[in-house]
Design a protein around this motif. Sequence first.
Motif, PDB file in Angstrom:
ATOM      1  N   ASN A   1       0.956  -1.373   0.249  1.00 28.81           N
ATOM      2  CA  ASN A   1       0.357  -0.001  -0.330  1.00 28.81           C
ATOM      3  C   ASN A   1       1.206   1.238  -0.072  1.00 28.81           C
ATOM      4  OD1 ASN A   1      -2.896  -1.199   0.343  1.00 28.81           O
ATOM      5  ND2 ASN A   1      -2.333  -1.844   1.815  1.00 28.81           N
ATOM      6  N   PHE A   2       0.451   1.754  -0.552  1.00 31.30           N
ATOM      7  CA  PHE A   2       1.457   2.869  -1.123  1.00 31.30           C
ATOM      8  C   PHE A   2      -0.012   4.203  -0.544  1.00 31.30           C
ATOM      9  CE2 PHE A   2       2.521   1.426  -5.131  1.00 31.30           C
ATOM     10  CZ  PHE A   2       3.533   1.106  -4.746  1.00 31.30           C
ATOM     11  N   ILE A   3      -0.737   4.405  -0.619  1.00 31.78           N
ATOM     12  CA  ILE A   3      -1.452   5.173  -0.229  1.00 31.78           C
ATOM     13  C   ILE A   3      -2.877   5.412   1.215  1.00 31.78           C
ATOM     14  CG2 ILE A   3      -3.480   7.056   0.009  1.00 31.78           C
ATOM     15  CD1 ILE A   3      -2.879   7.268  -2.766  1.00 31.78           C
ATOM     16  N   ASN A   4      -2.501   5.360   3.150  1.00 30.01           N
ATOM     17  CA  ASN A   4      -3.353   5.360   3.983  1.00 30.01           C
ATOM     18  C   ASN A   4      -2.827   3.665   3.999  1.00 30.01           C
ATOM     19  OD1 ASN A   4      -4.786   7.273   4.575  1.00 30.01           O
ATOM     20  ND2 ASN A   4      -6.322   6.158   2.770  1.00 30.01           N
ATOM     21  N   ASN A   5      -2.579   3.629   5.374  1.00 24.07           N
ATOM     22  CA  ASN A   5      -1.773   2.159   5.866  1.00 24.07           C
ATOM     23  C   ASN A   5      -0.569   2.442   5.492  1.00 24.07           C
ATOM     24  OD1 ASN A   5      -3.623   2.123   8.351  1.00 24.07           O
ATOM     25  ND2 ASN A   5      -5.191   1.021   7.039  1.00 24.07           N
ATOM     26  N   PRO A   6       0.229   2.717   4.646  1.00 27.70           N
ATOM     27  CA  PRO A   6       1.105   1.999   3.637  1.00 27.70           C
ATOM     28  C   PRO A   6       2.400   0.911   4.360  1.00 27.70           C
ATOM     29  CG  PRO A   6       1.683   3.905   5.143  1.00 27.70           C
ATOM     30  CD  PRO A   6       0.581   3.937   5.187  1.00 27.70           C
ATOM     31  N   GLY A   7       2.912   0.170   3.402  1.00 27.05           N
ATOM     32  CA  GLY A   7       3.642  -0.868   3.825  1.00 27.05           C
ATOM     33  C   GLY A   7       3.238  -2.225   3.166  1.00 27.05           C
ATOM     34  N   LEU A   8       3.731  -3.340   3.652  1.00 23.95           N
ATOM     35  CA  LEU A   8       3.809  -4.520   2.613  1.00 23.95           C
ATOM     36  C   LEU A   8       2.658  -5.302   3.617  1.00 23.95           C
ATOM     37  CD1 LEU A   8       4.698  -6.197   0.318  1.00 23.95           C
ATOM     38  CD2 LEU A   8       6.832  -7.107   1.606  1.00 23.95           C
ATOM     39  N   TYR A   9       1.756  -5.742   2.745  1.00 24.79           N
ATOM     40  CA  TYR A   9       0.707  -7.022   3.744  1.00 24.79           C
ATOM     41  C   TYR A   9       0.962  -8.469   3.125  1.00 24.79           C
ATOM     42  CZ  TYR A   9      -0.653  -2.519   5.437  1.00 24.79           C
ATOM     43  OH  TYR A   9      -1.157  -1.382   6.548  1.00 24.79           O
ATOM     44  N   VAL A  10       1.288  -9.291   3.998  1.00 23.34           N
ATOM     45  CA  VAL A  10       1.684 -10.845   3.281  1.00 23.34           C
ATOM     46  C   VAL A  10       1.237 -11.819   3.648  1.00 23.34           C
ATOM     47  CG1 VAL A  10       4.526  -9.983   2.456  1.00 23.34           C
ATOM     48  CG2 VAL A  10       3.642 -11.483   4.784  1.00 23.34           C
ATOM     49  N   THR A  11       0.226 -11.161   4.314  1.00 20.62           N
ATOM     50  CA  THR A  11      -0.701 -12.371   4.750  1.00 20.62           C
ATOM     51  C   THR A  11      -1.910 -12.504   3.678  1.00 20.62           C
ATOM     52  OG1 THR A  11      -2.369 -11.325   6.144  1.00 20.62           O
ATOM     53  CG2 THR A  11      -0.150 -12.031   7.228  1.00 20.62           C
ATOM     54  N   ASN A  12      -2.291 -12.292   2.504  1.00 16.26           N
ATOM     55  CA  ASN A  12      -3.934 -12.597   2.070  1.00 16.26           C
ATOM     56  C   ASN A  12      -3.200 -13.810   1.511  1.00 16.26           C
ATOM     57  OD1 ASN A  12      -5.883 -12.072   1.001  1.00 16.26           O
ATOM     58  ND2 ASN A  12      -5.328 -10.389  -0.494  1.00 16.26           N
ATOM     59  N   VAL A  13      -3.889 -14.561   1.412  1.00 15.53           N
ATOM     60  CA  VAL A  13      -3.710 -16.080   0.951  1.00 15.53           C
ATOM     61  C   VAL A  13      -5.340 -16.594   0.771  1.00 15.53           C
ATOM     62  CG1 VAL A  13      -4.406 -18.442   1.536  1.00 15.53           C
ATOM     63  CG2 VAL A  13      -2.585 -17.117   2.348  1.00 15.53           C
ATOM     64  N   GLY A  14      -5.912 -16.394  -1.184  1.00 19.61           N
ATOM     65  CA  GLY A  14      -7.342 -16.680  -0.848  1.00 19.61           C
ATOM     66  C   GLY A  14      -7.484 -17.630  -2.034  1.00 19.61           C
ATOM     67  N   PHE A  15      -8.753 -18.124  -1.855  1.00 22.64           N
ATOM     68  CA  PHE A  15      -9.577 -19.314  -2.573  1.00 22.64           C
ATOM     69  C   PHE A  15     -10.671 -18.925  -3.526  1.00 22.64           C
ATOM     70  CE2 PHE A  15     -12.723 -22.253  -3.167  1.00 22.64           C
ATOM     71  CZ  PHE A  15     -12.227 -23.426  -3.913  1.00 22.64           C
ATOM     72  N   SER A  16     -10.244 -19.315  -4.564  1.00 17.04           N
ATOM     73  CA  SER A  16     -11.260 -19.296  -5.754  1.00 17.04           C
ATOM     74  C   SER A  16     -12.241 -20.261  -6.545  1.00 17.04           C
ATOM     75  CB  SER A  16     -10.718 -18.267  -7.003  1.00 17.04           C
ATOM     76  OG  SER A  16      -9.694 -16.638  -6.622  1.00 17.04           O
ATOM     77  N   ALA A  17     -13.843 -20.374  -7.164  1.00 23.04           N
ATOM     78  CA  ALA A  17     -13.749 -21.301  -7.803  1.00 23.04           C
ATOM     79  C   ALA A  17     -14.582 -20.259  -9.002  1.00 23.04           C
ATOM     80  CB  ALA A  17     -15.117 -21.766  -7.017  1.00 23.04           C
ATOM     81  N   ARG A  18     -14.569 -21.023  -9.382  1.00 25.42           N
ATOM     82  CA  ARG A  18     -15.029 -20.029 -11.461  1.00 25.42           C
ATOM     83  C   ARG A  18     -16.252 -21.696 -12.670  1.00 25.42           C
ATOM     84  NH1 ARG A  18      -9.766 -18.795 -10.835  1.00 25.42           N
ATOM     85  NH2 ARG A  18      -9.214 -17.157 -10.340  1.00 25.42           N
ATOM     86  N   PHE A  19     -16.599 -20.520 -12.557  1.00 21.49           N
ATOM     87  CA  PHE A  19     -17.288 -21.080 -13.501  1.00 21.49           C
ATOM     88  C   PHE A  19     -16.180 -20.965 -15.072  1.00 21.49           C
ATOM     89  CE2 PHE A  19     -20.995 -20.572 -11.618  1.00 21.49           C
ATOM     90  CZ  PHE A  19     -21.303 -21.485 -11.698  1.00 21.49           C
ATOM     91  N   ALA A  20     -16.186 -21.704 -15.902  1.00 16.32           N
ATOM     92  CA  ALA A  20     -14.930 -21.371 -16.759  1.00 16.32           C
ATOM     93  C   ALA A  20     -15.675 -21.975 -18.287  1.00 16.32           C
ATOM     94  CB  ALA A  20     -13.948 -23.067 -16.461  1.00 16.32           C
ATOM     95  N   LEU A  21     -16.023 -20.771 -19.191  1.00 18.76           N
ATOM     96  CA  LEU A  21     -16.083 -20.356 -20.434  1.00 18.76           C
ATOM     97  C   LEU A  21     -14.837 -20.565 -21.122  1.00 18.76           C
ATOM     98  CD1 LEU A  21     -18.433 -17.830 -20.168  1.00 18.76           C
ATOM     99  CD2 LEU A  21     -19.367 -20.342 -20.161  1.00 18.76           C
ATOM    100  N   LYS A  22     -15.278 -22.041 -22.568  1.00 22.98           N
ATOM    101  CA  LYS A  22     -14.108 -22.215 -23.720  1.00 22.98           C
ATOM    102  C   LYS A  22     -13.992 -21.294 -24.410  1.00 22.98           C
ATOM    103  CE  LYS A  22     -16.865 -25.939 -26.157  1.00 22.98           C
ATOM    104  NZ  LYS A  22     -16.793 -27.009 -26.751  1.00 22.98           N
ATOM    105  N   LYS A  23     -13.131 -21.889 -25.281  1.00 25.43           N
ATOM    106  CA  LYS A  23     -12.914 -20.426 -26.723  1.00 25.43           C
ATOM    107  C   LYS A  23     -13.420 -20.080 -27.198  1.00 25.43           C
ATOM    108  CE  LYS A  23      -7.652 -21.764 -25.938  1.00 25.43           C
ATOM    109  NZ  LYS A  23      -6.858 -22.154 -25.814  1.00 25.43           N
TER     110      LYS A  23
END
Length: 159
Positions: free
Chosen positions: A137-159
């Motif tokens: 983050n550069f603006i408001n709460n500047p600093g490095l945040y390294v604890t963001n781990v995520g899981f995504s589930a998506r519908f996949a549409l082919k080419k």
Amino acid sequence: MEKQSEIMRHLIILFLLISFSATAQYKYAFGARFDGSPGITFKVNKGKKASLEALLNSFGNGAKGTLLAEWHQKAFSTGQWRWYYGVGGHAGAANRYRNRYYYDNYVQVGADGILGLEHTFSEIPLNLSVDWKPELNFINNPGLYVTNVGFSARFALKK
């Protein structure tokens, strides 16, 4: 309860409507992302090894948008598994809350990285991924945040 069952019915109908597009690789994928705050994800493959991903998630009582350029590499000797890594940026806005009142605007801007693993099923139009997305983050709460781990589930549409 009734609203949740209605949402589930709509998701099942949507799943059935796009099930004809099941593929190991996809052109577009959209769905939900779960990390510190739930959000939505939309991903566009720009070729075999590159993609763009847009994320929108809640940010306090506002919203934060992230745009990432990602590159892919085959994982585990199969086309269904891929490693990905990338860079991008984010911007978010919310109102600050104190003593039961919203009292000013809060804006956040920064840079992002991403490193993850995804699996796209060939039998059904589903893409699952897990990733680590550090933020600087550069603006408001500047600093490095390294604890963001995520899981995504998506519908996949082919080419």
